[in-house]
Design a protein around this motif. Structure first.
Motif, short mmCIF file in Angstrom:
data_model
loop_
_atom_site.label_atom_id
_atom_site.label_comp_id
_atom_site.label_asym_id
_atom_site.label_seq_id
_atom_site.Cartn_x
_atom_site.Cartn_y
_atom_site.Cartn_z
N ASP A 1 10.50 12.70 -10.26
CA ASP A 1 10.97 11.37 -9.86
C ASP A 1 10.60 11.02 -8.44
O ASP A 1 11.15 10.08 -7.87
CB ASP A 1 12.51 11.31 -9.98
N LEU A 2 9.72 11.80 -7.84
CA LEU A 2 9.33 11.52 -6.46
C LEU A 2 7.82 11.33 -6.40
O LEU A 2 7.10 11.80 -7.27
CB LEU A 2 9.74 12.68 -5.54
N PRO A 3 7.35 10.66 -5.35
CA PRO A 3 5.91 10.44 -5.23
C PRO A 3 5.14 11.76 -5.26
O PRO A 3 5.67 12.81 -4.88
CB PRO A 3 5.78 9.77 -3.86
N TRP B 1 20.70 7.98 -0.37
CA TRP B 1 20.93 6.54 -0.15
C TRP B 1 21.39 5.90 -1.46
O TRP B 1 21.11 6.43 -2.54
CB TRP B 1 19.65 5.88 0.36
N PRO B 2 22.09 4.79 -1.35
CA PRO B 2 22.63 4.17 -2.58
C PRO B 2 21.53 3.56 -3.45
O PRO B 2 20.46 3.21 -2.96
CB PRO B 2 23.56 3.08 -2.04
N GLY B 3 21.83 3.43 -4.73
CA GLY B 3 20.94 2.71 -5.65
C GLY B 3 19.93 3.59 -6.34
O GLY B 3 19.85 4.79 -6.10
N GLU B 4 19.19 2.96 -7.25
CA GLU B 4 18.12 3.64 -7.99
C GLU B 4 16.81 2.94 -7.67
O GLU B 4 16.80 1.74 -7.47
CB GLU B 4 18.39 3.58 -9.49
N PRO B 5 15.67 3.63 -7.64
CA PRO B 5 15.56 5.08 -7.77
C PRO B 5 16.19 5.78 -6.57
O PRO B 5 16.30 5.20 -5.49
CB PRO B 5 14.05 5.32 -7.82
N ARG B 6 16.61 7.00 -6.79
CA ARG B 6 17.27 7.80 -5.77
C ARG B 6 16.39 7.94 -4.54
O ARG B 6 15.23 8.32 -4.64
CB ARG B 6 17.55 9.18 -6.37
N ARG B 7 16.95 7.63 -3.39
CA ARG B 7 16.23 7.82 -2.12
C ARG B 7 16.93 8.92 -1.34
O ARG B 7 18.16 8.91 -1.23
CB ARG B 7 16.23 6.52 -1.32
N ARG B 8 16.15 9.85 -0.84
CA ARG B 8 16.75 11.04 -0.22
C ARG B 8 16.06 11.43 1.08
O ARG B 8 14.89 11.13 1.29
CB ARG B 8 16.59 12.26 -1.13
N ALA B 9 16.81 12.16 1.87
CA ALA B 9 16.19 12.87 2.99
C ALA B 9 16.67 14.31 2.94
O ALA B 9 17.84 14.57 2.63
CB ALA B 9 16.58 12.23 4.32
N ILE B 10 15.76 15.22 3.20
CA ILE B 10 16.10 16.64 3.23
C ILE B 10 15.77 17.15 4.62
O ILE B 10 14.62 17.09 5.06
CB ILE B 10 15.32 17.41 2.16
N HIS C 1 0.80 -1.23 0.00
CA HIS C 1 0.00 0.00 0.00
C HIS C 1 0.83 1.27 0.00
O HIS C 1 0.37 2.31 -0.45
CB HIS C 1 -0.94 0.01 1.21
N PHE C 2 2.04 1.20 0.54
CA PHE C 2 2.87 2.41 0.65
C PHE C 2 3.91 2.48 -0.47
O PHE C 2 4.42 3.54 -0.79
CB PHE C 2 3.57 2.43 2.01
N GLY C 3 4.19 1.32 -1.07
CA GLY C 3 5.27 1.29 -2.06
C GLY C 3 6.61 1.36 -1.37
O GLY C 3 6.75 0.98 -0.20
N SER C 4 7.61 1.86 -2.06
CA SER C 4 8.95 1.99 -1.49
C SER C 4 9.13 3.41 -0.97
O SER C 4 8.70 4.36 -1.61
CB SER C 4 10.02 1.76 -2.55
N VAL C 5 9.81 3.52 0.16
CA VAL C 5 10.10 4.85 0.70
C VAL C 5 11.13 5.53 -0.21
O VAL C 5 12.18 4.96 -0.52
CB VAL C 5 10.66 4.76 2.13
N LEU C 6 10.80 6.72 -0.68
CA LEU C 6 11.72 7.44 -1.58
C LEU C 6 12.22 8.75 -1.00
O LEU C 6 13.29 9.22 -1.37
CB LEU C 6 11.01 7.75 -2.91
N ASN C 7 11.45 9.35 -0.12
CA ASN C 7 11.85 10.67 0.34
C ASN C 7 11.41 10.91 1.78
O ASN C 7 10.30 10.57 2.17
CB ASN C 7 11.21 11.75 -0.55
N VAL C 8 12.32 11.51 2.54
CA VAL C 8 12.00 11.94 3.90
C VAL C 8 12.31 13.43 3.98
O VAL C 8 13.37 13.87 3.52
CB VAL C 8 12.86 11.18 4.94
N SER C 9 11.39 14.19 4.51
CA SER C 9 11.67 15.61 4.78
C SER C 9 11.42 15.84 6.26
O SER C 9 10.40 15.40 6.78
CB SER C 9 10.73 16.53 4.00
N SER C 10 12.34 16.51 6.90
CA SER C 10 12.14 16.77 8.32
C SER C 10 12.82 18.07 8.72
O SER C 10 13.94 18.35 8.31
CB SER C 10 12.70 15.60 9.14
N SER C 11 12.10 18.86 9.50
CA SER C 11 12.65 20.10 10.03
C SER C 11 12.42 20.13 11.52
O SER C 11 11.34 19.78 11.99
CB SER C 11 11.94 21.32 9.43
#
Lengths: 366, 366
Positions: free
Chosen positions: B247-249, A232-241, A150-160
């Motif tokens: 390229d992001l959700p 994070w390593p690999g494709e698709p690009r996984r990021r945190a901002i 249901h969530f798919g793969s985690v691709l992005n985290v944003s946190s402040s």
């Protein structure tokens, strides 16, 4: 099993919150028995102020050493400035005392290595003070983000995480002193966002971290505002901002986006309500000629505040060691990983370039 | 006053949404009278598909020129690829036709200058297709963030807009073609976040923009993922942190933080519901030993979808010109400012350094 008796090293503000938290804990698990400060009167005043949250007699000590040398103590809580952590963790561990250590755990790779090594050598439990991880909300969110269907793969985290430190804070607080907490807002606030990013990516280390142009340091070189991208390593690009700041309005946001949905919350570090936490999830639906974002609120009721749950988890881990078990490696590993990434971000800020976390971690991870 | 008759240049997907939006508009203000495509059959098919949303006879044209030359036309809607904007805005303006132009308005400073100049010369109204600005929610939010007593000063804007373009999109869509939309995700998605940042800072231009390391471009050099920090002049530092990506959700977030409060929403571009928009505000309260974030939901009911409101605003502005008034300078200025900042970010991505917006704008702002 014996109740785990805790000594507190330092009359810090964060210690007040923790002592209050312990007051709601199961007394068969954990209790405060001593508070040490740089002077006896400070310790006494502190205990006086916290009287409503102290159930039994608590000893006031005029030094940290005096706390460590008390008989019947099982563990210490160390809310001292991070530059003092390695020294006091060593002293505690050498006496067989387990340690709940405020973040940031260390100020350098060598400090971190020493802390991990001395705890391992003496078989003591180490846990850092990341309270949000003990909120049952974290487990509810985890169930959602780990549900690939249901969530798919985690691709992005944003946190402040930020607050607006006033003049007084900027001028004199230990958290902006190179001699106290040289990692500044990164160690104090960014720590939580880094942990959240690691958590979202199932504790895999990022490959690179890179600080955004525009980071602000005070005259002592301590970070006051800092934004960073973790990749994070690999494709698709996984990021945190991530952004952390002592110069921005109070804000504590976490967003995790998967290929099929997202979760987000605005109070990830300090929940708006102690006994009722919530977060939002979204999923996307096609409608008319485009996607729509549909959201849902999730409510999690807590029997006790999250800091209480942290202390009960720590107490149980220590009780387990008392019964002949080993320290729980999970909490030690999380402290280590978080610190590694925090140090890599700090390094990136200093050299103004991307930093390979694994290369740096190789020096840390003995 | 005469109903403003609109011709559509191009059978784009976004045009479907707009034509549907116009179908809910007051018929005394605006209506569709023609659609032109590269072939007559394409135009006919498009009109056929949109039949439920077309109230009167709509003429199918086999070329864009044919639309422009229709008698009784007042204005055109241009959803063509941005590389074609300057050419077709010129042709329209030269015929005295007012223009609602999809974003990004232009692909270069010279394009922007030409578009602004030709519209000015021929006295036609220019408006870009930023729908969210016409949602009454924007005005409600504005009332909150401009209320210095309760919100304080705006210090930070965070906004992300992204969707997950599939293989087909990445391979062939005009929005990732250097010959079509060379600004890629920045022009297509970042546009909205840039506009939101300008809006939050009361349309003051940022001093610097700087793209974060880690931006991703496709093989044609078109931005596919891009993060940027915008910095406004003066102290305390005011910033916006934007990310846009193909390229992001799917995600469309906007946060505005003031010294005393914040607003945030998760559907700032495309509202979750057409007739009911909402957003959250937070304020901070002291409790126990720390600040707490208290939030409140605000609900805004819409009589019509936001795109309908945009078209009615455009129609009224054109009617005003028909009555002898001048084009509304506000919409022209907003298009110009947004485009300037978008171009500065693009420039920063290319030179991998901070870009002074005003220096760049000096070339643009004739």
């Amino acid at each position: 099993m014996a109740t785990i008796k805790i000594g507190v090293l330092g009359a810090a503000k964060i210690a007040k919150k923790n002592i209050r938290g312990i007051s709601f804990a199961d007394r068969d698990i954990v209790e405060i028995t001593a508070v040490g400060s740089r002077s006896l009167s400070k310790a006494q005043e502190f205990i006086q102020e916290l009287q409503p949250y102290l159930k039994s007699e608590v000893k006031a000590c005029g030094s940290y050493e005096e706390v460590l040398d008390l008989p019947d103590l099982h563990a210490v809580y160390i809310p001292l400035p991070s530059s003092m952590h390695a020294t006091w963790v060593r002293k505690a561990a050498e006496r067989g005392l387990h340690v709940l250590l405020e973040k940031p755990v260390a100020t350098s790779s060598s400090d971190l290595a020493e802390i991990l090594s001395v705890c391992k050598q003496h078989g003591v439990q180490l846990m850092d003070g990341t309270m949000w991880a003990h909120n049952p909300r974290a487990r509810e969110m985890e169930a959602i983000i780990r549900d690939k269907e249901h969530f798919g793969s985690v691709l992005n985290v944003s946190s402040s995480f930020s607050f607006l430190g006033g003049e007084e804070f900027r001028a004199g607080n230990v958290r902006v002193k190179a001699s106290g907490d040289p990692l500044g807002c990164l160690g104090d606030l960014g720590w939580y966002s880094v942990r959240a990013a690691l958590w979202a990516f199932d504790y895999e280390l990022p490959e690179y971290v890179t600080v955004h142009p525009g980071a602000v340091f005070n005259e002592e070189g301590v970070p006051m505002y800092l934004g960073a991208t973790l990749i994070w390593p690999g494709e698709p690009r996984r990021r945190a901002i991530l952004t952390c700041s002592f110069d921005l309005p109070f804000q504590q946001t976490l967003d995790v986006s998967g290929t099929l949905g997202s979760i987000y919350l605005r109070d990830f570090v300090i929940p708006s309500e102690e006994r009722r936490s919530s977060f939002m999830s979204t999923s996307n639906h096609k409608q008319a000629f485009e996607d729509l974002t549909v959201r849902k609120e999730h409510e999690v009721l807590l029997s006790k505040p999250q800091e209480t749950l942290m202390w009960e988890a720590f107490g149980r881990a220590v009780q387990n060691v008392q019964q002949g078990g080993l320290p729980d490696p999970l909490w030690i590993r999380l402290a280590e990983l978080t610190q590694q990434v925090v140090l890599a971000i700090d390094h990136s800020a200093k050299i103004r370039a991307a930093v390979s976390v694994k290369t740096l971690a190789a020096h840390v991870n003995f």
